[in-house]
Design a protein around this motif. Structure first.
Motif, PDB file in Angstrom:
ATOM      1  N   VAL A  51       0.844  -1.196   0.000  1.00  0.00           N
ATOM      2  CA  VAL A  51       0.000   0.000   0.000  1.00  0.00           C
ATOM      3  C   VAL A  51       0.877   1.243   0.000  1.00  0.00           C
ATOM      4  CG1 VAL A  51      -1.767   1.291   1.266  1.00  0.00           C
ATOM      5  CG2 VAL A  51      -1.831  -1.227   1.238  1.00  0.00           C
ATOM      6  N   TYR A  52       0.564   2.195  -0.888  1.00  0.00           N
ATOM      7  CA  TYR A  52       1.197   3.513  -0.912  1.00  0.00           C
ATOM      8  C   TYR A  52       0.143   4.514  -0.441  1.00  0.00           C
ATOM      9  CZ  TYR A  52       5.423   2.177  -3.546  1.00  0.00           C
ATOM     10  OH  TYR A  52       6.626   1.631  -3.936  1.00  0.00           O
ATOM     11  N   ALA A  53       0.507   5.352   0.545  1.00  0.00           N
ATOM     12  CA  ALA A  53      -0.468   6.280   1.106  1.00  0.00           C
ATOM     13  C   ALA A  53       0.167   7.623   1.428  1.00  0.00           C
ATOM     14  CB  ALA A  53      -1.104   5.693   2.368  1.00  0.00           C
ATOM     15  N   ALA A  54      -0.627   8.676   1.323  1.00  0.00           N
ATOM     16  CA  ALA A  54      -0.177  10.024   1.631  1.00  0.00           C
ATOM     17  C   ALA A  54       0.349  10.094   3.065  1.00  0.00           C
ATOM     18  CB  ALA A  54      -1.328  11.012   1.451  1.00  0.00           C
ATOM     19  N   ALA A  55       1.357  10.934   3.274  1.00  0.00           N
ATOM     20  CA  ALA A  55       2.017  11.022   4.580  1.00  0.00           C
ATOM     21  C   ALA A  55       1.038  11.343   5.702  1.00  0.00           C
ATOM     22  CB  ALA A  55       3.127  12.072   4.527  1.00  0.00           C
ATOM     23  N   SER A  56       0.027  12.132   5.425  1.00  0.00           N
ATOM     24  CA  SER A  56      -0.927  12.516   6.463  1.00  0.00           C
ATOM     25  C   SER A  56      -1.792  11.357   6.937  1.00  0.00           C
ATOM     26  CB  SER A  56      -1.826  13.651   5.960  1.00  0.00           C
ATOM     27  OG  SER A  56      -2.455  13.289   4.751  1.00  0.00           O
ATOM     28  N   LEU A  57      -1.762  10.242   6.213  1.00  0.00           N
ATOM     29  CA  LEU A  57      -2.577   9.081   6.579  1.00  0.00           C
ATOM     30  C   LEU A  57      -1.848   8.094   7.485  1.00  0.00           C
ATOM     31  CD1 LEU A  57      -4.127   8.365   3.069  1.00  0.00           C
ATOM     32  CD2 LEU A  57      -5.402   9.069   5.096  1.00  0.00           C
ATOM     33  N   GLN A  58      -0.634   8.407   7.905  1.00  0.00           N
ATOM     34  CA  GLN A  58       0.207   7.385   8.530  1.00  0.00           C
ATOM     35  C   GLN A  58      -0.425   6.706   9.734  1.00  0.00           C
ATOM     36  OE1 GLN A  58       4.299   8.385   8.997  1.00  0.00           O
ATOM     37  NE2 GLN A  58       4.808   6.494  10.051  1.00  0.00           N
ATOM     38  N   GLY A  59      -0.869   7.465  10.706  1.00  0.00           N
ATOM     39  CA  GLY A  59      -1.452   6.838  11.893  1.00  0.00           C
ATOM     40  C   GLY A  59      -2.661   5.994  11.560  1.00  0.00           C
ATOM     41  N   ALA A  60      -3.562   6.544  10.758  1.00  0.00           N
ATOM     42  CA  ALA A  60      -4.800   5.840  10.415  1.00  0.00           C
ATOM     43  C   ALA A  60      -4.529   4.585   9.592  1.00  0.00           C
ATOM     44  CB  ALA A  60      -5.738   6.779   9.663  1.00  0.00           C
ATOM     45  N   PHE A  61      -3.636   4.677   8.602  1.00  0.00           N
ATOM     46  CA  PHE A  61      -3.391   3.525   7.741  1.00  0.00           C
ATOM     47  C   PHE A  61      -2.526   2.468   8.417  1.00  0.00           C
ATOM     48  CE2 PHE A  61      -5.920   5.106   4.590  1.00  0.00           C
ATOM     49  CZ  PHE A  61      -5.828   4.430   3.378  1.00  0.00           C
ATOM     50  N   ASP A  62      -1.706   2.851   9.367  1.00  0.00           N
ATOM     51  CA  ASP A  62      -1.017   1.825  10.159  1.00  0.00           C
ATOM     52  C   ASP A  62      -2.041   0.980  10.907  1.00  0.00           C
ATOM     53  OD1 ASP A  62       1.520   2.478   9.334  1.00  0.00           O
ATOM     54  OD2 ASP A  62       2.059   3.584  11.154  1.00  0.00           O
ATOM     55  N   GLU A  63      -3.046   1.649  11.465  1.00  0.00           N
ATOM     56  CA  GLU A  63      -4.097   0.929  12.188  1.00  0.00           C
ATOM     57  C   GLU A  63      -4.954   0.101  11.234  1.00  0.00           C
ATOM     58  OE1 GLU A  63      -6.532  -0.484  15.227  1.00  0.00           O
ATOM     59  OE2 GLU A  63      -4.601   0.551  15.351  1.00  0.00           O
ATOM     60  N   LEU A  64      -5.319   0.663  10.102  1.00  0.00           N
ATOM     61  CA  LEU A  64      -6.123  -0.077   9.122  1.00  0.00           C
ATOM     62  C   LEU A  64      -5.371  -1.306   8.617  1.00  0.00           C
ATOM     63  CD1 LEU A  64      -7.576   2.905   7.073  1.00  0.00           C
ATOM     64  CD2 LEU A  64      -8.902   1.297   8.444  1.00  0.00           C
ATOM     65  N   ALA A  65      -4.078  -1.148   8.346  1.00  0.00           N
ATOM     66  CA  ALA A  65      -3.280  -2.280   7.860  1.00  0.00           C
ATOM     67  C   ALA A  65      -3.198  -3.378   8.913  1.00  0.00           C
ATOM     68  CB  ALA A  65      -1.885  -1.801   7.468  1.00  0.00           C
ATOM     69  N   MET A  66      -3.054  -2.989  10.178  1.00  0.00           N
ATOM     70  CA  MET A  66      -2.978  -3.979  11.252  1.00  0.00           C
ATOM     71  C   MET A  66      -4.292  -4.749  11.372  1.00  0.00           C
ATOM     72  SD  MET A  66      -2.369  -3.426  15.340  1.00  0.00           S
ATOM     73  CE  MET A  66      -4.042  -2.820  15.538  1.00  0.00           C
ATOM     74  N   GLN A  67      -5.417  -4.030  11.352  1.00  0.00           N
ATOM     75  CA  GLN A  67      -6.709  -4.697  11.459  1.00  0.00           C
ATOM     76  C   GLN A  67      -6.982  -5.596  10.248  1.00  0.00           C
ATOM     77  OE1 GLN A  67     -10.091  -2.325  12.516  1.00  0.00           O
ATOM     78  NE2 GLN A  67      -8.988  -1.129  14.053  1.00  0.00           N
ATOM     79  N   PHE A  68      -6.567  -5.139   9.081  1.00  0.00           N
ATOM     80  CA  PHE A  68      -6.776  -5.946   7.876  1.00  0.00           C
ATOM     81  C   PHE A  68      -5.956  -7.235   7.943  1.00  0.00           C
ATOM     82  CE2 PHE A  68      -6.171  -6.785   3.249  1.00  0.00           C
ATOM     83  CZ  PHE A  68      -7.510  -6.882   2.891  1.00  0.00           C
ATOM     84  N   LYS A  69      -4.735  -7.127   8.440  1.00  0.00           N
ATOM     85  CA  LYS A  69      -3.890  -8.307   8.609  1.00  0.00           C
ATOM     86  C   LYS A  69      -4.522  -9.286   9.599  1.00  0.00           C
ATOM     87  CE  LYS A  69      -0.362 -11.109   8.939  1.00  0.00           C
ATOM     88  NZ  LYS A  69      -0.171 -12.167   7.923  1.00  0.00           N
ATOM     89  N   GLN A  70      -5.114  -8.786  10.659  1.00  0.00           N
ATOM     90  CA  GLN A  70      -5.767  -9.657  11.636  1.00  0.00           C
ATOM     91  C   GLN A  70      -6.934 -10.416  11.003  1.00  0.00           C
ATOM     92  OE1 GLN A  70      -6.755  -6.848  14.724  1.00  0.00           O
ATOM     93  NE2 GLN A  70      -4.775  -7.078  15.759  1.00  0.00           N
ATOM     94  N   ARG A  71      -7.611  -9.809  10.055  1.00  0.00           N
ATOM     95  CA  ARG A  71      -8.727 -10.464   9.371  1.00  0.00           C
ATOM     96  C   ARG A  71      -8.238 -11.508   8.365  1.00  0.00           C
ATOM     97  NH1 ARG A  71     -13.673  -6.564   8.337  1.00  0.00           N
ATOM     98  NH2 ARG A  71     -13.660  -5.343  10.250  1.00  0.00           N
ATOM     99  N   HIS A  72      -7.011 -11.323   7.873  1.00  0.00           N
ATOM    100  CA  HIS A  72      -6.475 -12.204   6.833  1.00  0.00           C
ATOM    101  C   HIS A  72      -5.074 -12.668   7.230  1.00  0.00           C
ATOM    102  CE1 HIS A  72      -9.823 -11.052   4.244  1.00  0.00           C
ATOM    103  NE2 HIS A  72      -9.577  -9.799   4.570  1.00  0.00           N
ATOM    104  N   PRO A  73      -4.982 -13.584   8.182  1.00  0.00           N
ATOM    105  CA  PRO A  73      -3.671 -13.986   8.720  1.00  0.00           C
ATOM    106  C   PRO A  73      -2.736 -14.629   7.709  1.00  0.00           C
ATOM    107  CG  PRO A  73      -5.436 -15.412   9.536  1.00  0.00           C
ATOM    108  CD  PRO A  73      -6.100 -14.259   8.873  1.00  0.00           C
ATOM    109  N   SER A  74      -3.269 -15.131   6.599  1.00  0.00           N
ATOM    110  CA  SER A  74      -2.398 -15.745   5.588  1.00  0.00           C
ATOM    111  C   SER A  74      -1.804 -14.719   4.624  1.00  0.00           C
ATOM    112  CB  SER A  74      -3.170 -16.795   4.785  1.00  0.00           C
ATOM    113  OG  SER A  74      -3.599 -17.851   5.625  1.00  0.00           O
TER     114      SER A  74
END
Length: 268
Positions: A51-74
């Motif tokens: 994922v490439y994301a604008a710098a201002s999204l860092q906190g939010a997209f770190d959290e979104l990426a973590m939650q997405f990974k939890q939903r898809h452990p593989s």
């Protein structure tokens, strides 16, 4: 007559037994799952997601990426790449291996769409600017007018990045010609310089100002009229299109919206 009734009753009982056996078999395939849960379960994803994301999204997209990974452990979710939207758009056009692009404005997303590398981007968030000064306000900044003072050190985003374009519009609307000492390639760099006391003032998004106590935010009249709208899209030639589509859908979902609201982003 009694014998016929007995035969019919036995047939009905046999049919019921077979039906129940079929139900038991269906349940055994996915123990504990209801039919609605099975029908709406998310697909199993594998491989890597970039994922490439604008710098201002860092906190939010770190959290979104973590939650997405939890939903898809593989699925292996790579650390999100953050930078100014114009820099990321250029990298994607030049062949950077992104699966998803989230920009801080529609103009830079448009570059990727026009290059034939993305289609149907969707808006998922909004943001506005605020004036920030180092904690304690050593430069004695009261508002946008003070940015015109050459004795103050002012740092802004470069014009080609979304926060720079928004800053130019905000200053123009206020009739202020800022005396700028440094232009930065993303909003994080502006925030970092102000937080470190290397500048008396700068313009950043309200979401960035809220991430550190090293700066103080000064509300700017008219900022609500200069709104950045954030689009997201799967990159058409990405290596993992199924995961990319699923991540975009997650960002746009109610769960994604709640994460973005937590970090101060407005609704699209």
């Amino acid at each position: 007559m009694r014998r016929g009734a007995t035969i019919r009753a036995a047939a009905v009982l046999a049919a019921l037994v077979l039906a129940l056996a079929g139900c038991a078999t269906a349940v055994d395939r996915d123990p504990g799952a209801t039919s609605s849960e099975t029908a709406t379960s998310e697909p199993e994803l594998s491989g890597e997601l970039t994922v490439y994301a604008a710098a201002s999204l860092q906190g939010a997209f770190d959290e979104l990426a973590m939650q997405f990974k939890q939903r898809h452990p593989s699925l292996h979710v790579q650390p999100v790449t953050y930078d100014g939207s114009s820099t990321l758009a250029t990298q994607i056009i030049e062949g950077a291996p992104a699966d998803v692009f989230a920009a801080a404005d529609e103009r830079n997303m448009g570059k990727v769409v026009d290059a034939g590398l993305a289609s149907d981007p969707a808006l998922f968030a909004t943001n506005t600017l605020t004036l920030v000064v180092p904690a304690g306000d050593p430069g004695r900044i009261d508002g946008l007018d003070d940015l015109a003072d050459p004795d103050r050190t002012v740092v802004l985003c470069a014009a080609e990045v979304p926060c720079g374009a928004a800053s130019a519009t905000l200053l123009s609307n206020a009739g202020v010609e800022a005396s700028v000492d440094s232009y930065e390639q993303n909003v994080t760099a502006v925030l970092t310089k102000v937080a470190a006391g290397e500048a008396d003032a700068g313009l950043v998004y309200v979401t960035d100002a809220a991430t550190t106590r090293a700066v103080e935010a000064i509300a700017v009249p008219g900022a609500e009229e200069v709104v950045n709208r954030y689009p997201v899209a799967a990159v058409d030639d990405g290596a993992n299109p199924e995961a990319a589509d699923a991540f975009v859908a997650f960002v746009l979902s109610d769960d994604g919206r709640r994460v973005l609201e937590t970090f101060g982003f407005g609704a699209p």
